[in-house]
Design a protein around this motif. Structure first.
Motif, PDB file in Angstrom:
ATOM      1  N   PHE A  66       1.040  -1.118  -0.011  1.00  0.00           N
ATOM      2  CA  PHE A  66      -0.099   0.061   0.076  1.00  0.00           C
ATOM      3  C   PHE A  66       1.055   1.317  -0.015  1.00  0.00           C
ATOM      4  CE2 PHE A  66      -3.084  -3.016   1.661  1.00  0.00           C
ATOM      5  CZ  PHE A  66      -4.353  -2.677   1.077  1.00  0.00           C
ATOM      6  N   THR A  67       0.683   2.261  -0.882  1.00  0.00           N
ATOM      7  CA  THR A  67       1.338   3.348  -0.991  1.00  0.00           C
ATOM      8  C   THR A  67       0.297   4.726  -0.773  1.00  0.00           C
ATOM      9  OG1 THR A  67       1.095   3.843  -3.326  1.00  0.00           O
ATOM     10  CG2 THR A  67       2.864   2.554  -2.728  1.00  0.00           C
ATOM     11  N   ARG A  68       0.821   5.764  -0.520  1.00  0.00           N
ATOM     12  CA  ARG A  68      -0.045   6.818  -0.137  1.00  0.00           C
ATOM     13  C   ARG A  68      -0.579   7.626  -1.378  1.00  0.00           C
ATOM     14  NH1 ARG A  68       0.358   9.593   4.262  1.00  0.00           N
ATOM     15  NH2 ARG A  68      -1.564  10.571   3.383  1.00  0.00           N
ATOM     16  N   SER A  69       0.165   7.526  -2.526  1.00  0.00           N
ATOM     17  CA  SER A  69      -0.352   8.300  -3.640  1.00  0.00           C
ATOM     18  C   SER A  69      -0.296   7.497  -4.965  1.00  0.00           C
ATOM     19  CB  SER A  69       0.672   9.488  -3.897  1.00  0.00           C
ATOM     20  OG  SER A  69       1.946   8.973  -4.234  1.00  0.00           O
TER      21      SER A  69
ATOM     22  N   ARG B 195       5.011 -10.392 -13.295  1.00  0.00           N
ATOM     23  CA  ARG B 195       3.899 -10.611 -12.260  1.00  0.00           C
ATOM     24  C   ARG B 195       3.613  -9.583 -11.271  1.00  0.00           C
ATOM     25  NH1 ARG B 195       4.086 -17.214 -11.021  1.00  0.00           N
ATOM     26  NH2 ARG B 195       2.137 -16.666 -10.240  1.00  0.00           N
ATOM     27  N   VAL B 196       4.432  -8.524 -11.519  1.00  0.00           N
ATOM     28  CA  VAL B 196       4.254  -7.149 -10.571  1.00  0.00           C
ATOM     29  C   VAL B 196       3.513  -6.034 -11.305  1.00  0.00           C
ATOM     30  CG1 VAL B 196       5.419  -5.559  -9.331  1.00  0.00           C
ATOM     31  CG2 VAL B 196       6.359  -7.901  -9.217  1.00  0.00           C
ATOM     32  N   ALA B 197       2.290  -5.559 -10.510  1.00  0.00           N
ATOM     33  CA  ALA B 197       1.728  -4.674 -11.401  1.00  0.00           C
ATOM     34  C   ALA B 197       1.293  -3.379 -10.337  1.00  0.00           C
ATOM     35  CB  ALA B 197       0.468  -5.094 -11.887  1.00  0.00           C
ATOM     36  N   ALA B 198       0.888  -2.508 -10.964  1.00  0.00           N
ATOM     37  CA  ALA B 198       0.315  -1.293 -10.142  1.00  0.00           C
ATOM     38  C   ALA B 198      -1.160  -1.093 -10.033  1.00  0.00           C
ATOM     39  CB  ALA B 198       0.807   0.138 -10.506  1.00  0.00           C
ATOM     40  N   TYR B 199      -1.869  -0.756  -8.997  1.00  0.00           N
ATOM     41  CA  TYR B 199      -3.258  -0.531  -8.835  1.00  0.00           C
ATOM     42  C   TYR B 199      -3.554   0.656  -8.228  1.00  0.00           C
ATOM     43  CZ  TYR B 199      -8.405  -1.911  -7.903  1.00  0.00           C
ATOM     44  OH  TYR B 199      -9.615  -2.124  -8.102  1.00  0.00           O
ATOM     45  N   ARG B 200      -4.575   1.596  -8.917  1.00  0.00           N
ATOM     46  CA  ARG B 200      -4.829   2.808  -8.266  1.00  0.00           C
ATOM     47  C   ARG B 200      -6.062   3.497  -8.775  1.00  0.00           C
ATOM     48  NH1 ARG B 200      -3.977   6.452 -12.302  1.00  0.00           N
ATOM     49  NH2 ARG B 200      -2.245   6.319 -13.880  1.00  0.00           N
ATOM     50  N   GLY B 201      -6.504   4.495  -8.239  1.00  0.00           N
ATOM     51  CA  GLY B 201      -7.821   5.056  -8.913  1.00  0.00           C
ATOM     52  C   GLY B 201      -7.239   5.895  -9.973  1.00  0.00           C
ATOM     53  N   GLY B 202      -8.245   6.137 -11.016  1.00  0.00           N
ATOM     54  CA  GLY B 202      -7.884   6.656 -12.373  1.00  0.00           C
ATOM     55  C   GLY B 202      -7.582   5.622 -13.356  1.00  0.00           C
TER      56      GLY B 202
ATOM     57  N   SER C  23      -6.268 -14.990  -8.882  1.00  0.00           N
ATOM     58  CA  SER C  23      -5.738 -16.288  -9.636  1.00  0.00           C
ATOM     59  C   SER C  23      -4.298 -16.584  -9.296  1.00  0.00           C
ATOM     60  CB  SER C  23      -6.074 -16.117 -11.089  1.00  0.00           C
ATOM     61  OG  SER C  23      -5.166 -15.283 -11.557  1.00  0.00           O
ATOM     62  N   GLY C  24      -3.525 -15.413  -8.870  1.00  0.00           N
ATOM     63  CA  GLY C  24      -2.167 -15.626  -8.704  1.00  0.00           C
ATOM     64  C   GLY C  24      -1.389 -15.078  -9.791  1.00  0.00           C
ATOM     65  N   ALA C  25      -1.925 -14.907 -11.106  1.00  0.00           N
ATOM     66  CA  ALA C  25      -1.288 -14.303 -12.153  1.00  0.00           C
ATOM     67  C   ALA C  25      -0.316 -13.293 -11.747  1.00  0.00           C
ATOM     68  CB  ALA C  25      -2.144 -14.255 -13.222  1.00  0.00           C
ATOM     69  N   VAL C  26      -0.903 -12.225 -10.909  1.00  0.00           N
ATOM     70  CA  VAL C  26      -0.037 -11.350 -10.505  1.00  0.00           C
ATOM     71  C   VAL C  26       0.358 -11.642  -9.018  1.00  0.00           C
ATOM     72  CG1 VAL C  26      -0.407  -8.931  -9.668  1.00  0.00           C
ATOM     73  CG2 VAL C  26      -1.053  -9.442 -11.794  1.00  0.00           C
ATOM     74  N   ARG C  27       1.403 -11.708  -8.605  1.00  0.00           N
ATOM     75  CA  ARG C  27       1.949 -11.828  -7.127  1.00  0.00           C
ATOM     76  C   ARG C  27       2.230 -10.978  -6.313  1.00  0.00           C
ATOM     77  NH1 ARG C  27       2.629 -16.873  -6.297  1.00  0.00           N
ATOM     78  NH2 ARG C  27       3.689 -16.426  -4.404  1.00  0.00           N
ATOM     79  N   ALA C  28       2.370  -9.842  -7.047  1.00  0.00           N
ATOM     80  CA  ALA C  28       2.789  -8.571  -6.170  1.00  0.00           C
ATOM     81  C   ALA C  28       1.910  -7.364  -6.860  1.00  0.00           C
ATOM     82  CB  ALA C  28       3.910  -8.318  -5.940  1.00  0.00           C
ATOM     83  N   LEU C  29       1.119  -6.581  -5.978  1.00  0.00           N
ATOM     84  CA  LEU C  29       0.519  -5.313  -6.423  1.00  0.00           C
ATOM     85  C   LEU C  29       0.903  -4.404  -5.499  1.00  0.00           C
ATOM     86  CD1 LEU C  29      -1.686  -5.136  -8.889  1.00  0.00           C
ATOM     87  CD2 LEU C  29      -3.280  -5.150  -7.110  1.00  0.00           C
ATOM     88  N   ALA C  30       1.224  -3.145  -6.018  1.00  0.00           N
ATOM     89  CA  ALA C  30       1.503  -1.763  -5.524  1.00  0.00           C
ATOM     90  C   ALA C  30       0.330  -0.979  -5.494  1.00  0.00           C
ATOM     91  CB  ALA C  30       2.897  -1.169  -6.162  1.00  0.00           C
ATOM     92  N   THR C  31      -0.215  -0.726  -4.482  1.00  0.00           N
ATOM     93  CA  THR C  31      -1.743   0.010  -5.004  1.00  0.00           C
ATOM     94  C   THR C  31      -1.840   1.073  -3.822  1.00  0.00           C
ATOM     95  OG1 THR C  31      -4.075  -0.664  -4.272  1.00  0.00           O
ATOM     96  CG2 THR C  31      -2.538  -1.818  -3.107  1.00  0.00           C
ATOM     97  N   THR C  32      -2.704   1.958  -4.034  1.00  0.00           N
ATOM     98  CA  THR C  32      -3.164   3.080  -3.207  1.00  0.00           C
ATOM     99  C   THR C  32      -4.229   2.428  -2.463  1.00  0.00           C
ATOM    100  OG1 THR C  32      -4.897   3.526  -4.792  1.00  0.00           O
ATOM    101  CG2 THR C  32      -2.765   4.758  -5.009  1.00  0.00           C
ATOM    102  N   ASN C  33      -4.875   3.082  -1.210  1.00  0.00           N
ATOM    103  CA  ASN C  33      -5.766   2.712  -0.522  1.00  0.00           C
ATOM    104  C   ASN C  33      -7.119   2.213  -1.261  1.00  0.00           C
ATOM    105  OD1 ASN C  33      -7.089   4.900  -1.262  1.00  0.00           O
ATOM    106  ND2 ASN C  33      -7.144   5.886   0.903  1.00  0.00           N
ATOM    107  N   ALA C  34      -7.246   2.397  -2.791  1.00  0.00           N
ATOM    108  CA  ALA C  34      -8.111   1.697  -3.390  1.00  0.00           C
ATOM    109  C   ALA C  34      -8.507   0.332  -3.451  1.00  0.00           C
ATOM    110  CB  ALA C  34      -7.957   1.840  -5.026  1.00  0.00           C
TER     111      ALA C  34
END
Length: 822
Positions: free
Chosen positions: A342-345, A370-377, A392-403
């Motif tokens: 989880f990130t702040r921005s 298998r690493v991706a970002a997820y955010r609003g917008g 499903s495990g296709a993505v093993r790590a996600l860097a995300t906002t509080n979305a």
């Protein structure tokens, strides 16, 4: 190839500390013990098919808290359900709601000739703060109904993305409608005659993630729900009870009070269910402080609280939380852990994802993909694909906002990184609750940013683990919020005197209606208050305070829509020349068209980022009046001898005037360009303290040092106020000046960054001495020499953190506090 078994939390903690090489960054470890689940029996009233459906999905028996909440809702009591992430809150509200719908369907089938059977068809309205959560709940409901083998419950989402034909079907046929407060405000309530079937037969209103409704947004949503209750009563048959509200929330302080204020009912009418009986795995919670970068050290031999440094001490003495989180995320992925960071921005989410991919690519190119970002917008279809890829495990790590903090069902995670304090203890526990596979063990690590609050927390673990959770704070009586909703309510059905109590104190509401009549917004007749304008009254307010419709980001060469940016942040983030990052690809903005609400971008690989600069001025909007700050919205003053304290309405004017290009990753300034963007004005509430020349002299702060001292004190005080108020640094703004036109003295202002205020500045006014002492201590304890992001620098400063004078700020605060009452 199947994934390897999940590593243990001990093994993951060893990954974090790199076998001891990073152990000095670990400031505290708290072991949170596992909890056994306690099951209850299915209620006798529960629909047998639904129970069979839940059993087919693996729920043989419900948890006790689920049955307690479901029983209360079935009996018509409003419910505040406040249990942990993953505790099964959905079953507690869907079981009574769907049982009610199926009972009505059965009555229609058994006695189709009766007019009442045809007319009555109980309906359910589900509200969530995000479209993603509504879509996730729809998928879960469909799985349940399919497992139950039922075909007589019609469920649909309806929001701003729903086509007119689909909306018509929902209005005419849907038994369960999943939507959000925005659609309720802008579409359903203003067009209530079209939705009369649903409003007439509304049995349950489910408000999910109730803790998300705080501050001004919470006040808006509270008033939307009061308008909903009023219209439901308008269409209901005489004597018919109103809808039952179920507010599902993270664990919070005073859940019944918050739920009652949100729904507009009496707290005594709300049943609180907060004893979590679901199982929980063992969690290891680590506090983590990134290292000091080369060239900086605190070396004072006698008193470690006295800051000293080498001559070449850099501007940022500690590594950034995003860079540190990317390192840790890469190592966790290599160790086989499925992880959320989880990130702040939005910028932070993109940065962590890209850096993690860069670290992994030379080692394992498949893992990097298998690493991706997820955010609003992001576009809705992109978000759905990412959510499914994580499941499903296709993505093993996600860097995300509080979305991804709110409710979306993503389980099976081994670890969670929290890069930067998310604003409240409620949020940090929501995010931490993602760690652990369905009751299995999990690892959580909070990575501190260079920020006064973050630095304080990693060295004071009791402030995270042992302090009580915050209450959800919002003020529906805020006249800036209430006034447009009164207009919207009058446009829906003319307001009568009997309606006023639903919106607050009738006398105060009557006074505000008088103001609206005097300004021509409403007309007063003997029968009530009327909206007589052609334009929709709902357009007078923006629930989320975003300042208007989102700005679309589109590729200039193809017209392809990449995403959206909130209107309030568009000036600073997608101005001409800005760098926009989308899933690791960089774009440069060719033109921002504010009239059309679009930013045209071109795909370009660049090795720099852009940071905008703004100027802000503030004006006190009323005359002083001594008394209690809560008594009204006039200016209130107090004295600490020569030091003055004030609280009241202000007008804050700001304008983005330029931006810098900074090379990545070292942030070296490459150039500055001016911008021509409009000035924005925010009417809000502020707290301020004034310092006469005599106190500046006591502090040894001359005319040259005063601007830097005041500016540094302002930044640090903004960073510490979240310890005392239920807010986040980004909920606040500040202005400091060595001579303010309205006070005639050196003044520091801290204001709520929401139209009309949100109650945070008022909290600072009430606890002024405690607040400034904490501010002073945070600055003194920081080991940097001239000031850094851990004490007096701000990540959101519009003037690039200049001027700042750390030492002068400490002397100034000492002098001010010398006059504070005991």
């Amino acid at each position: 190839m199947p994934d390897a078994p999940a590593p243990t939390t001990n093994a993951l903690l060893d990954v974090l500390v790199a076998g001891g090489r990073r152990a000095d960054r670990l400031t505290h470890v708290r072991e949170l013990p596992a909890r056994d689940g306690v099951q209850g029996d299915w209620p006798a009233w529960a629909d047998a098919s639904l129970v069979a459906g839940y059993r087919a999905l693996g729920v043989q028996r419900p948890w006790v808290h689920q049955t307690v909440a479901a029983d209360a809702a079935w009996s018509g009591r409003h419910v505040a359900l406040a249990t942990s992430t993953g505790s099964g809150k959905s079953l507690a509200f869907w079981l009574p709601a769907l049982t009610s719908v199926r009972a009505d369907a059965a009555r229609r089938a058994l006695d189709p000739g009766r007019i009442e059977s045809v007319a009555r068809r109980g309906a359910v309205l589900y509200l969530s703060p995000t479209k993603a959560l509504a879509a996730d709940q729809l998928a879960g409901l469909q799985r349940l109904l399919d497992a139950a083998g039922t075909r007589d419950v019609r469920v649909a989402t309806c929001d701003g993305d729903t086509s007119p034909d689909e909306r018509r079907w929902v209005r005419e046929h849907a038994d369960v409608v999943l939507t959000n407060p925005d659609f309720l405000h802008f579409a359903l309530l203003p067009n209530h005659r079209r939705w009369s079937r649903l409003l007439r037969d509304l049995r349950y209103v489910v408000v999910d993630e109730g803790h998300a409704y705080r501050g001004v947004f919470g006040a808006h949503v509270s008033l939307v729900l009061r308008r909903l209750r009023r219209l439901a009563a308008h269409y209901a048959k005489d004597g018919a009870p109103g809808p039952t509200f179920v507010v599902a929330s993270a664990t919070t302080a005073d859940p019944a009070v918050s739920a009652a204020r949100l729904a507009g009912v009496a707290p005594d009418d709300v049943v609180t269910v907060a004893a979590d009986s679901s199982p929980s795995g063992h969690r290891t919670f680590a506090l983590w402080e990134p290292p000091v970068v080369a060239g900086f050290e605190a070396t004072h031999p006698d008193d470690p609280s006295v800051p000293t440094a080498t001559e070449d001490a850099p501007e940022h003495p500690r590594r950034s939380a995003t860079a540190e989180a990317a390192d840790l995320l890469a190592d966790l992925v290599l160790a086989g852990a499925r992880t959320l960071a989880f990130t702040r921005s939005r910028r932070g989410a993109e940065s962590v994802a890209v850096q993690t991919q860069d670290y992994l690519r030379p080692v394992d190119a498949d893992l990097a993909r298998r690493v991706a970002a997820y955010r609003g917008g992001y576009l809705p279809e992109e978000r759905r694909e990412l959510e499914e890829a994580v499941r499903s495990g296709a993505v093993r790590a996600l860097a995300t906002t509080n979305a991804l903090e709110l409710g979306v069902d993503i389980s099976g995670l081994d670890a969670v990184l929290v890069a930067g304090w998310p604003g409240t203890r409620m949020s940090v526990w929501q995010q931490a609750g993602r760690a652990g596979r369905a009751g299995a063990d999990g690892l959580v690590a909070f990575v501190a940013r260079e920020d006064p609050l973050d630095t304080y927390l990693v060295h004071h673990p009791e402030a995270i683990f042992d302090a009580p959770l915050e209450a959800t704070v919002f003020d529906p009586a805020n006249p800036y919020v209430l006034a447009p909703h009164l207009c919207a309510a009058a446009a829906e059905v003319p307001l009568r005197s009997a309606d006023l109590a639903a919106f607050g104190d009738p006398a105060a509401v009557t006074d505000l209606l008088g103001v609206l009549v005097a300004r021509g917004a409403l007309r007063r007749r003997t029968s009530g208050w009327y909206w007589t304008h052609a334009q929709p009254a709902a357009g007078m307010t923006d629930l989320r305070g975003s300042g208007g419709s989102p700005v679309r980001v589109a590729e200039a060469s193809t017209g392809r829509l990449l995403g959206t940016v909130d209107a309030a942040s568009a000036d600073g983030s997608v101005h001409d020349g800005a760098v926009y990052v989308h899933q690791g690809s960089t774009y440069v903005v060719d033109r921002l068209d504010l009239a059309d609400g679009v930013a045209l971008v071109r795909r370009t690989d660049v090795d720099y980022g852009t940071w905008s600069r703004s100027v802000t001025s503030i004006e006190i909007a009323d005359e002083p009046a001594h008394g209690d700050a809560a008594a009204g919205r006039e200016v209130v003053e107090r004295r600490w001898g020569p030091v003055g304290w004030g609280y009241g309405p202000v007008d804050v004017s700001s304008q983005v005037i330029s931006f810098q290009r900074r090379r990545l990753p070292d942030l070296q300034i490459l150039g500055t360009e001016n911008l021509d963007l409009p000035e924005r004005t925010l009417p809000t509430m502020a707290v301020w303290w004034t310092v006469p020349e005599s106190v500046l002299a006591e502090a040894g702060v001359d005319a040259d040092a005063a601007p830097g001292a005041l500016h540094a004190a302002e930044h640090a005080s903004i960073g510490l106020l979240p310890l005392l108020a239920t807010c986040d640094r980004w909920d606040l703004g500040g202005v400091s000046t060595d001579l303010h036109a309205d006070t005639g003295e050196a003044t520091v202002f801290v204001y709520d960054a929401y139209p009309g205020g949100a109650g945070f500045a008022e909290r600072g006014f009430e606890l002024g001495a405690t607040w400034l002492r904490a501010t002073r201590d945070a600055i003194v304890r920081c080991p940097c020499h001239d000031g850094c992001p851990a004490c007096v620098q701000s990540p959101k400063c519009g003037s690039y953190n200049a001027p700042l004078d750390k030492a002068a700020a400490v002397r100034l605060l000492d002098a001010v506090l010398a006059h504070a009452p005991d």
